[in-house]
Scaffold this active site. Structure first.
Site, short mmCIF file in Angstrom:
data_model
loop_
_atom_site.label_atom_id
_atom_site.label_comp_id
_atom_site.label_asym_id
_atom_site.label_seq_id
_atom_site.Cartn_x
_atom_site.Cartn_y
_atom_site.Cartn_z
N ASP A 91 0.86 -0.91 0.09
CA ASP A 91 -0.02 0.23 -0.12
C ASP A 91 0.94 1.92 -0.16
O ASP A 91 1.63 1.21 0.09
CB ASP A 91 -0.99 0.31 1.25
CG ASP A 91 -2.20 -0.91 1.24
OD1 ASP A 91 -2.23 -2.23 -0.17
OD2 ASP A 91 -2.32 -1.65 2.08
N ASP A 97 -0.77 6.79 1.61
CA ASP A 97 -1.58 8.91 1.02
C ASP A 97 -1.84 8.60 2.99
O ASP A 97 -2.77 8.18 2.87
CB ASP A 97 -2.19 8.03 -0.08
CG ASP A 97 -1.83 8.19 -1.62
OD1 ASP A 97 -0.81 8.71 -1.36
OD2 ASP A 97 -2.70 7.81 -2.21
N THR A 115 10.91 -5.84 14.94
CA THR A 115 12.60 -5.80 15.01
C THR A 115 13.33 -6.53 14.18
O THR A 115 12.68 -6.79 13.03
CB THR A 115 12.59 -6.97 16.24
OG1 THR A 115 11.12 -7.84 15.60
CG2 THR A 115 12.11 -6.09 17.68
N GLY A 121 11.32 0.48 20.35
CA GLY A 121 11.21 -0.65 22.09
C GLY A 121 10.99 -1.91 21.38
O GLY A 121 10.35 -2.68 19.87
N SER A 122 12.14 -3.16 21.62
CA SER A 122 12.28 -4.18 20.64
C SER A 122 10.60 -4.97 21.43
O SER A 122 10.61 -5.94 21.38
CB SER A 122 13.04 -5.08 21.58
OG SER A 122 13.67 -5.18 23.07
N HIS A 159 8.38 -18.20 20.05
CA HIS A 159 7.95 -17.29 20.26
C HIS A 159 6.94 -18.16 18.27
O HIS A 159 7.08 -19.24 18.33
CB HIS A 159 7.96 -16.26 19.04
CG HIS A 159 7.95 -15.11 19.77
ND1 HIS A 159 10.18 -15.01 20.79
CD2 HIS A 159 7.62 -13.67 20.31
CE1 HIS A 159 9.52 -13.54 21.70
NE2 HIS A 159 8.70 -13.44 20.89
N LYS A 169 6.74 -15.79 13.50
CA LYS A 169 7.91 -14.34 13.86
C LYS A 169 9.23 -14.73 12.90
O LYS A 169 9.88 -15.77 12.85
CB LYS A 169 8.04 -14.98 15.26
CG LYS A 169 9.34 -13.68 15.73
CD LYS A 169 9.62 -13.45 17.19
CE LYS A 169 10.41 -12.65 17.62
NZ LYS A 169 10.61 -10.79 17.36
#
Length: 232
Positions: free
Chosen positions: A34, A37, A73, A96-97, A131, A135
């Site tokens: 995208d 805009d 990250t 921020g991680s 995770h 990820k």
């Protein structure tokens, strides 16, 4: 507050809901293909995209003088460059991680524990992070932050996910279905082990922290972190 979401995956959708519950308006939901805009009409941008898009997204915000909160990250080799661009454009940037309020308390516990353990040579530190399988980067940015904070307050020199050298912190990175994020720091000796652990139960905590950070950043200039937001 009018918010632009740069990155509209699972995390972006949770941020959208939390932001709307707090009375904010989402004016841009940008997926990878995208355009930007409408970005110029935002009060703040929240950037949770992918490593390959993060730098361009953040730079676009600086160009349009839009404060930006980034939680992506895997791009931190460009962090110093982004800091310079922010200051050159008199912008506002907060990275921020991990935006979970609980994780940021965990970061501080990790620092204090590292200081206490630094003189106890019988203990070896290691880390594990788990995770979800979507990820893209490993180890997580949160794990890297934890490792860097230990290194800054101990005799360890580096971190690795491969075979560790002497004075390296070994990080085990696992990917499992439906795990928002679990991080464990372990100090192990022949006689005992000391462990601190943070377990996220959902993405809600990350989203809330990101929105709180965006609320805090509005109207400010400079480069900040969650420590500034939380006053720690």
């Amino acid at each position: 507050m009018k918010i632009a979401l740069l990155g509209y995956g699972k995390m972006g959708k949770v941020i959208e809901r939390v932001a709307q519950e707090r009375g904010h308006e989402i004016i841009l939901r940008k997926k990878s293909a995208d355009s930007f805009d409408g970005l110029e009409n935002a009060d703040v941008a929240i950037e949770f995209s992918v490593p390959s898009a993060a730098v361009n997204n953040i730079n676009e915000c600086f160009t349009k003088n839009i404060p930006v909160v980034s939680g992506t990250t895997g791009w931190l080799e460009h962090y110093d460059e982004i800091k310079k661009l922010c200051n050159a454009n008199n912008g506002a940037f907060l990275y921020g991680s991990n935006f979970s309020l609980g994780v940021n308390i965990f970061f501080e516990l990790n620092v204090q524990l590292a200081k206490m353990m630094s003189k106890l040579e019988q203990y070896n530190v290691s880390m594990e992070e788990i995770h979800h399988t979507q990820k893209l980067d490993a180890p997580s940015g949160t794990a890297i932050t934890l490792a860097k904070d230990i290194i800054a307050n101990s005799n360890y020199n580096d971190w690795t996910i491969d075979t560790p050298k002497e004075n390296d912190i070994f990080i085990t990175a696992k990917r499992e279905e439906n795990v928002p994020g679990t991080h464990t720091v372990t100090y192990d000796s022949e006689v005992d082990s000391i462990e601190i652990k943070h377990t996220a139960h959902s993405r809600e905590g990350f989203a809330l922290g990101a929105v709180v950070a965006a609320e805090w950043l509005t109207g400010k200039k400079g480069v900040f972190s969650m420590k500034d937001v939380l006053g720690i």
